[in-house]
Design an enzyme around this catalytic site. Sequence first.
Site, PDB file in Angstrom:
ATOM      1  N   ARG A   1       0.796  -1.193   0.106  1.00  0.00           N
ATOM      2  CA  ARG A   1       0.101   0.005  -0.078  1.00  0.00           C
ATOM      3  C   ARG A   1       0.956   1.170   0.029  1.00  0.00           C
ATOM      4  NH1 ARG A   1      -3.653  -2.474   4.782  1.00  0.00           N
ATOM      5  NH2 ARG A   1      -1.826  -3.769   5.178  1.00  0.00           N
TER       6      ARG A   1
ATOM      7  N   ARG B   1      50.751  40.933  -5.730  1.00  0.00           N
ATOM      8  CA  ARG B   1      49.934  41.625  -6.621  1.00  0.00           C
ATOM      9  C   ARG B   1      50.934  42.580  -7.413  1.00  0.00           C
ATOM     10  NH1 ARG B   1      47.278  44.458  -1.655  1.00  0.00           N
ATOM     11  NH2 ARG B   1      48.573  46.548  -1.747  1.00  0.00           N
TER      12      ARG B   1
HETATM   13  C1  UD1 Z   1      -2.478  -6.503  11.264  1.00  0.00           C
HETATM   14  C2  UD1 Z   1      -3.479  -7.331  11.885  1.00  0.00           C
HETATM   15  C3  UD1 Z   1      -4.708  -6.430  12.238  1.00  0.00           C
HETATM   16  C4  UD1 Z   1      -4.054  -5.289  13.018  1.00  0.00           C
HETATM   17  C5  UD1 Z   1      -3.191  -4.567  12.420  1.00  0.00           C
HETATM   18  C6  UD1 Z   1      -2.391  -3.725  13.066  1.00  0.00           C
HETATM   19  C7  UD1 Z   1      -3.543  -9.722  10.961  1.00  0.00           C
HETATM   20  C8  UD1 Z   1      -4.077 -10.563  10.066  1.00  0.00           C
HETATM   21  N1  UD1 Z   1      -4.097  -8.607  10.975  1.00  0.00           N
HETATM   22  O1  UD1 Z   1      -3.193  -6.036   9.948  1.00  0.00           O
HETATM   23  O2  UD1 Z   1      -5.482  -7.196  13.008  1.00  0.00           O
HETATM   24  O3  UD1 Z   1      -5.148  -4.279  13.256  1.00  0.00           O
HETATM   25  O4  UD1 Z   1      -1.942  -5.487  11.798  1.00  0.00           O
HETATM   26  O5  UD1 Z   1      -1.462  -2.874  12.735  1.00  0.00           O
HETATM   27  O6  UD1 Z   1      -2.557  -9.959  11.724  1.00  0.00           O
HETATM   28  N2  UD1 Z   1       4.240  -9.499   8.064  1.00  0.00           N
HETATM   29  C9  UD1 Z   1       5.162 -10.623   7.932  1.00  0.00           C
HETATM   30  N3  UD1 Z   1       4.877 -11.527   7.337  1.00  0.00           N
HETATM   31  C10 UD1 Z   1       3.802 -11.718   6.631  1.00  0.00           C
HETATM   32  C11 UD1 Z   1       2.809 -10.717   6.514  1.00  0.00           C
HETATM   33  C12 UD1 Z   1       2.990  -9.729   7.332  1.00  0.00           C
HETATM   34  O7  UD1 Z   1       6.311 -10.364   8.517  1.00  0.00           O
HETATM   35  O8  UD1 Z   1       3.682 -12.693   5.788  1.00  0.00           O
HETATM   36  C13 UD1 Z   1       4.600  -8.213   8.673  1.00  0.00           C
HETATM   37  C14 UD1 Z   1       4.535  -6.841   8.108  1.00  0.00           C
HETATM   38  O9  UD1 Z   1       5.850  -6.633   7.714  1.00  0.00           O
HETATM   39  C15 UD1 Z   1       4.007  -5.856   9.152  1.00  0.00           C
HETATM   40  C16 UD1 Z   1       3.327  -7.029  10.104  1.00  0.00           C
HETATM   41  O10 UD1 Z   1       3.516  -8.063   9.990  1.00  0.00           O
HETATM   42  O11 UD1 Z   1       5.087  -5.349   9.796  1.00  0.00           O
HETATM   43  C17 UD1 Z   1       1.631  -6.480   9.998  1.00  0.00           C
HETATM   44  O12 UD1 Z   1       1.367  -7.154   8.579  1.00  0.00           O
HETATM   45  P1  UD1 Z   1       0.301  -6.076   7.659  1.00  0.00           P
HETATM   46  O13 UD1 Z   1       0.445  -6.753   6.550  1.00  0.00           O
HETATM   47  O14 UD1 Z   1       0.813  -4.771   7.793  1.00  0.00           O
HETATM   48  O15 UD1 Z   1      -0.955  -6.443   8.700  1.00  0.00           O
HETATM   49  P2  UD1 Z   1      -2.275  -5.560   8.673  1.00  0.00           P
HETATM   50  O16 UD1 Z   1      -2.934  -5.625   7.503  1.00  0.00           O
HETATM   51  O17 UD1 Z   1      -1.958  -4.199   9.095  1.00  0.00           O
HETATM   52 CA    CA Z   2       0.211  -2.933   9.090  1.00  0.00          CA
END
Ligand code: UD1
Ligand code: CA
Length: 482
Positions: free
Chosen positions: A25, A458
């Site tokens: 995003r 100079r």
């Molecule tokens: C997540 C939570 C949501 C919460 C929000 C808060 C889940 C399913 N949802 O959503 O409930 O309100 O955080 O900010 O957990 N990451 C990994 N590996 C992955 C996917 C993500 O390391 O495979 C890490 C990302 O780099 C990030 C964090 O996990 O730092 C959160 O991932 P992100 O995709 O941002 O989750 P949100 O949609 O924000």
């Molecule tokens: Ca997040």
Amino acid sequence: MREKISTMEHSGYAIAIMAAGKGTRLKSKRPKVLHEIGGQALLRHVIAAAKHVVEPGHIYCIVGHEADRVKAAVAPTGVKFVMQEEQRGTGHALQMVKAYFAVSGDPLPKNLLVLSGDVPLIRPETIKEICSVHQAEQAAMTILTAVPANPTGYGRVMRKAAGSAEVTAIVEQKSLAPHQLDTPEINSGIYCFDTQELFARLDQLSTNNAHGEYYLTDVAAMMVADGLRVVAVQAQSVDEVLGANTIAEMMHLDAAMRLATARRLMAQGVTIFRPETCVIDAQVEVGSDTVIEPYVQLLGATKIGSESRVRSYAVIQDSVLGDGVTVRNGCILDRAEVASGAVLGPYAHLRPESRIGENAHIGNFVETKKVTVGKGSKANHLNYLGDAVIGAGVNIGAGAITCNYDGVLKHQTTIGDRVFIGSNATLIAPVAVADGGYVAAASCITDDVPADALAIGRGRQVVKPGWASRKRAELEAIKKGC
Ligand code: UD1
Ligand code: CA
């Protein structure tokens, strides 16, 4: 700076930081966790908070997207890395931690704290608070929550009943049922787990959801179904748990962090006029009774002493300034050292390795680079001083410059104590002017000047009386003739 609090004794806590995601995003090539707020990568802030709670050897950073770049950026912190090659969700990230423990031989901690690499304002005090609630509640999972003005986009925390600490489930935004849409309490993405209870359920997660990912958040309902306690603890400040999924959100966190930094400095006796106009990085230190005017930038590892004044539009990066220093408007400092009582600018440019001595003056439109300027010396107008050592009590006249570069090599200029360099002198390095030497204005100096000598380099002035009127008459005659 964050208040220093003692790290927990090794009481069976480890911390996993989820930092493998791409951050789609953001629409940026840079991995999300390396985007900066307050002058430091998001992940560095999270690691700094974690290090106040456990030793770096118990911090497991989950990396995946651009893993090498992320690892290189945070390696100096001494944390361990867990690889998540494919990013299949937050639940999958924790599956990788489980696999890591299975092969690494690291002792399994009783409790695993989980932090998000993109929730950077979390304070160590809050992490510790989660741990104590987790213990007091004898919970299998403790969730840090908040109630922000706009909960859209976050997972929502469903409590058993209003006022109850117990939670029944976390529901992601896209899975909210119509009657759940106005649930105000969000999941911060920060948790404390009983490690064994968490690991026992990770393999049962499914990707049967809107994102086709393994959601760590699903563990909450699974634990509740098995009769375990899942509790929520609300953060004291909403800002602390805000995530950053877009650049606009990132800049909101940046502003929050910089305001917190300005407040910290003000609490230490620093006056900051209009702090919302200043850009001050998180690690900057400023002594009491120093005044920072509007629109100043203090960046990186900059340190400023007491009773100094930094006037508007100065940009100071990684520099160390003493007490009672005046930085006038529009100065740019980069890796410079400025001793107490010095006066800079307006519009001075101090480039790397400029060392300005006590009470020295570096004035209007003066550029310095790799130069040492002694106590009380003055270069007040339009100078370039590069690759030079300048003694104490020296006066450098307006427009005088060091010619340090021959197109291939840099050469040194050495100026002793109490030297007077006249205006517009050109010092062609390598060259030296010994103590008490005197260089006449507009001289081109190519040879060393001995102590207390006068050097004039100079042409002599010639005066021709009446020449100008004769010349004008001659030119007027030519003009009429054609
Ligand atoms: C997540 C939570 C949501 C919460 C929000 C808060 C889940 C399913 N949802 O959503 O409930 O309100 O955080 O900010 O957990 N990451 C990994 N590996 C992955 C996917 C993500 O390391 O495979 C890490 C990302 O780099 C990030 C964090 O996990 O730092 C959160 O991932 P992100 O995709 O941002 O989750 P949100 O949609 O924000
Ligand atoms: Ca997040």
